[in-house]
Design an enzyme around this catalytic site. Structure first.
Site, mmCIF file in Angstrom:
data_model
loop_
_atom_site.group_PDB
_atom_site.id
_atom_site.type_symbol
_atom_site.label_atom_id
_atom_site.label_comp_id
_atom_site.label_asym_id
_atom_site.label_seq_id
_atom_site.Cartn_x
_atom_site.Cartn_y
_atom_site.Cartn_z
ATOM 1 C CG HIS A 104 12.086 -33.217 2.617
ATOM 2 N ND1 HIS A 104 12.150 -33.344 1.236
ATOM 3 C CD2 HIS A 104 12.433 -31.928 2.890
ATOM 4 C CE1 HIS A 104 12.512 -32.183 0.719
ATOM 5 N NE2 HIS A 104 12.689 -31.308 1.702
ATOM 6 N NE ARG B 46 8.477 -28.683 0.816
ATOM 7 C CZ ARG B 46 9.633 -28.142 1.212
ATOM 8 N NH1 ARG B 46 9.656 -26.872 1.590
ATOM 9 N NH2 ARG B 46 10.737 -28.846 1.231
ATOM 10 C CE LYS C 171 -10.343 -20.921 -8.922
ATOM 11 N NZ LYS C 171 -10.131 -21.221 -10.360
ATOM 12 N NE ARG D 98 16.812 -24.697 2.234
ATOM 13 C CZ ARG D 98 16.804 -23.400 2.603
ATOM 14 N NH1 ARG D 98 17.870 -22.687 2.433
ATOM 15 N NH2 ARG D 98 15.733 -22.842 3.143
ATOM 16 C CB THR D 99 12.673 -28.666 -1.850
ATOM 17 O OG1 THR D 99 13.206 -28.832 -0.543
ATOM 18 C CG2 THR D 99 12.301 -30.016 -2.428
HETATM 19 N N1 CP Z 1 15.543 -28.319 3.184
HETATM 20 C C1 CP Z 1 14.395 -27.835 2.649
HETATM 21 O O1 CP Z 1 13.425 -28.583 2.433
HETATM 22 O O2 CP Z 1 14.407 -26.507 2.384
HETATM 23 P P1 CP Z 1 13.220 -25.689 1.717
HETATM 24 O O3 CP Z 1 12.059 -25.707 2.713
HETATM 25 O O4 CP Z 1 13.743 -24.317 1.477
HETATM 26 O O5 CP Z 1 12.811 -26.391 0.453
#
Ligand code: CP
Length: 315
Positions: free
Chosen positions: A130, A102, A81, A51-52
């Protein structure tokens, strides 16, 4: 107004209203739109995502921008590396106008932002935060219920390692009349850092052990996955999974006006038979991520949060 998006404490109530109003406008936008034409977004993902990453990339493309991406940066970037996050950011900032990151380590996005000359957006840093998920979650509540104030919300599941639910609880300090109910296995209860922040914000919260009973008078059930990847052993995960499931008894007790949310992905914590229940909003919630992220990208790159220097070109 933020230049980077690292944690939800950056946002004031006015910021939230602005972001959500812009997201509503993005929802109504006819695409393609070209306001971010010529701009480049880099998505650096050291942990898996559906999603993100894809909603950020969709948001950028829908605004006429371009995307460069490394979807498994832990293995397929030069991190393998031994390159540090800081050095990676110093390189990628020369290739892109904004960076979405991320990372598996809590604090990695803050470290990235501290060295970057372009906006950095935290797309999840280990069990930390998040923030853009919390923004789209609160936007979804506003879109579905018409308000973000005067709500009783049950936060369910892995409240210790779930960065989305941690960020949402912290973001709710910007609302008034909020009451939170925590329903989680004892080993993954909400952390003291979030509890302390809620206490400072005078938001009442309680711990409940019976989900079916806890949902009787809520407006929102926010269910979460037990975060298997954060446990040190399979046995520890096995002790915590499968305890709180949104099932027939939960839905029978849930008020008709209430909504069920989940940041997703789900494993088994919401029975699929309820996906068509009008109170189930988790797929719409995920789709709202595009509008909220369009709002954020526009604000950072071409709106009030941008330095209006145009496409990033570095000496
Ligand atoms: N909600 C969310 O962060 O989903 P993903 O891990 O698929 O990005």
């Amino acid at each position: 107004m933020p230049r980077n998006i690292v944690e939800v404490s950056q946002f004031s109530r006015d910021d939230l209203e602005f972001i959500f109003d812009r997201a509503d406008e993005m929802r109504a936008l006819s695409v393609p739109d070209h306001r971010l034409a010529g701009r480049i977004l880099a998505t650096l993902f050291y942990e898996p995502s559906t999603r993100t990453r894809l909603s950020f990339e969709s948001a950028m493309l829908r605004l006429g921008g371009n995307v460069i991406s490394t979807e498994n940066a832990r293995e397929f970037s030069s991190a393998i590396k031994g390159e540090s996050v800081e050095d990676t950011i110093r390189i990628v900032e020369g290739y892109a106008d904004a960076i979405v990151i991320r990372h598996h380590e809590q604090g990695a996005a803050a470290r990235a932002a501290s060295v970057a000359s372009v906006p950095v957006i935290n797309a999840g840093d280990g069990p930390g935060e998040h923030p853009t998920q919390a923004l789209l979650d609160l936007y979804t509540i506003r879109h579905e219920l018409g308000r973000i104030d005067n709500l009783r919300i049950a936060l369910v599941g892995d409240l210790r390692f779930g960065r989305a639910v941690r960020s949402l609880a912290l973001l709710l300090t910007q609302a008034i009349g909020i009451e939170l109910v925590f329903v989680s296995p004892p080993e993954v209860q909400m952390g003291d850092d979030v509890r302390d922040a809620l206490t400072r914000a005078r938001i009442p919260f309680s711990d409940e052990s019976d989900l079916a009973s806890a949902v009787r008078d809520v407006d929102v059930v926010y269910q979460t996955r037990i975060q298997k990847e954060r446990f040190s052993s399979d046995a520890e995960y096995a002790r915590n999974k499968g305890i709180y499931i949104v099932n027939a008894e939960t839905m029978a007790n849930l008020p008709e006006h209430a909504i069920v949310m989940h940041p997703l992905p789900r494993v088994d914590e919401i029975a699929a038979e309820f996906d068509r229940d009008p109170r189930a909003k988790y797929f719409r919630e995920a789709h709202n991520g595009v509008y909220v992220r369009m709002s954020l990208l526009e604000s950072l790159l071409a709106g009030p949060w941008s330095n209006e220097r145009g496409t990033a070109l570095h000496e």
